[in-house]
Design a protein around this motif. Sequence first.
Motif, PDB file in Angstrom:
ATOM      1  N   UNK A  67      68.001   5.988  76.314  1.00  0.00           N
ATOM      2  CA  UNK A  67      68.505   6.785  75.217  1.00  0.00           C
ATOM      3  C   UNK A  67      68.753   8.221  75.618  1.00  0.00           C
ATOM      4  N   UNK A  68      68.916   9.050  74.612  1.00  0.00           N
ATOM      5  CA  UNK A  68      69.146  10.481  74.784  1.00  0.00           C
ATOM      6  C   UNK A  68      67.862  11.211  74.407  1.00  0.00           C
ATOM      7  N   UNK A 121      70.014  18.284  76.088  1.00  0.00           N
ATOM      8  CA  UNK A 121      69.711  16.864  76.095  1.00  0.00           C
ATOM      9  C   UNK A 121      70.037  16.266  77.465  1.00  0.00           C
ATOM     10  N   UNK A 122      69.362  15.165  77.786  1.00  0.00           N
ATOM     11  CA  UNK A 122      69.730  14.342  78.934  1.00  0.00           C
ATOM     12  C   UNK A 122      69.749  12.886  78.486  1.00  0.00           C
ATOM     13  N   UNK A 123      70.478  12.059  79.225  1.00  0.00           N
ATOM     14  CA  UNK A 123      70.469  10.619  79.012  1.00  0.00           C
ATOM     15  C   UNK A 123      69.647   9.981  80.119  1.00  0.00           C
ATOM     16  N   UNK A 150      63.935  22.725  81.006  1.00  0.00           N
ATOM     17  CA  UNK A 150      65.367  22.632  80.692  1.00  0.00           C
ATOM     18  C   UNK A 150      66.011  21.376  81.271  1.00  0.00           C
ATOM     19  N   UNK A 151      67.170  21.050  80.764  1.00  0.00           N
ATOM     20  CA  UNK A 151      67.887  19.845  81.195  1.00  0.00           C
ATOM     21  C   UNK A 151      68.163  19.864  82.688  1.00  0.00           C
ATOM     22  N   UNK A 152      68.590  21.010  83.229  1.00  0.00           N
ATOM     23  CA  UNK A 152      68.923  21.084  84.649  1.00  0.00           C
ATOM     24  C   UNK A 152      67.721  20.712  85.520  1.00  0.00           C
ATOM     25  N   UNK A 182      71.488  11.464  83.494  1.00  0.00           N
ATOM     26  CA  UNK A 182      72.745  12.201  83.506  1.00  0.00           C
ATOM     27  C   UNK A 182      72.818  13.178  82.348  1.00  0.00           C
ATOM     28  N   UNK A 183      73.804  14.077  82.390  1.00  0.00           N
ATOM     29  CA  UNK A 183      73.955  15.078  81.331  1.00  0.00           C
ATOM     30  C   UNK A 183      74.583  14.494  80.079  1.00  0.00           C
ATOM     31  N   UNK A 184      74.409  15.172  78.972  1.00  0.00           N
ATOM     32  CA  UNK A 184      75.075  14.832  77.720  1.00  0.00           C
ATOM     33  C   UNK A 184      76.168  15.880  77.499  1.00  0.00           C
TER      34      UNK A 184
END
Length: 443
Positions: free
Chosen positions: A257-258, A265-267, A313-315, A329-331
Amino acid sequence: MTAAPPDTLTDAAPDTGPAGILTGYTVIDCSIAMAGPFAAQRLGDLGADVIKIEPTTGEWQRHAAAGGANGTEINVSFLSLNRNKRSVAVDLKNPDGKAALIELVRTADVFLQNYRPGVAGRLGVDYESLRAINPGLVYVSISGYGEDGPYRDRPGQDLLVQAMSGAMLSAGRDGDDPAPAGQYLADAITASTAFEGVLAALLHRERTGEGQLVTVNMLDALTTLQMQELSVFTVGKKPQQRSAEPHAHVYIRAPYGVFRTSDGFIALAFADLGELGRLIDEPRFAGWKSEVEGWSRRDEIYAWTEAKLRGRPAAHWLEVLGAAGMWVGPVYGYQDLVDDPQIAHNGTFIEYEHHTEGRVKTPGFPYQFAKTPARLYRGAPRVGEHTREVLAAAGFDEERITRLLASGAAAEPPPSPAVPTSSGAPDSGRAATAASVPEAASA
């Protein structure tokens, strides 16, 4: 990668590029809205001569701008679905206009329509009528729910078909409202299905010389797209049960999911639970088996994973989890997608100079052919832009064409306005006027 398409297109410029796979085939496109025009555009991208038959006032989509995105003369909705076509504007309820269409059908290879069931027959352009004129014709009829049956006369509209498909209850939290896809999914899948049907029928004709009727409906297209999910339900007897946490698919184990991070956000998909626990410092995953607890404890896995991911953070998580081989992966939003380096490398978008809309950037072609690539031959046409040209090539003399135009049985546009000098069609361009939906399905 294939070579970039020409930067500027004019009908007068000679076409010196390689022939497309479908060069030499003629397609009569009598469809409206998205599914039919999108399918016909794909055929044009491969070199077919797609002749778009429009009412003299223009196809419905010219007057219904998705997202309110109008243009100088052609709105973005029509522009995006009608490149590589020539427009012939005729009134099919006028005997002379219908006669002009029938003469074009005599030498055509494909006829594509998405009229409401029964309308083609009333107009005299149903399969049996046209087959009598051209036995080798591949005739494609697109409908919302089928050519007959209890839902025959229901409106075939994307959202309504998505709602019937069952797919809205395959993702999200148990108890949440059903949510549609973020694309015009039913229309797009139906377009691809019709495109496949045309290619298969043309291959059959090459082998046998026979034309045939091909019927495609939106409900079947979206239902058969769910081959795995529905087979899990019908064969595996697994109920379609959503979880308390927002899992991305009821038939896939957690984590899937996300997930929210500290700044976005990330997936995340199919992570090994033990390794994931180590990377995010969640000791409760230790000893868990992905194919056991991944099913039985989906809600805890989601909640505990997101609680940890919110701390960075997402990164950070994209780097840490990606380096460990996790599927992460990124959203993206649309700007992120357009700016992505892989998208640039693939040449996913094409840019060209349109003769009324100025600089245009749109998604290009979903396939690559080493010897016969899809190409941009022309931008979306103005209403009736090619009426005179196509009828002349079909053997109509100048006097007859002039008479058709003068009587209103056919139409052509006034002289083309100057090309805008901005980087795209100005937001303040001429707004599309209201128009009633013609006798066609919404497919």
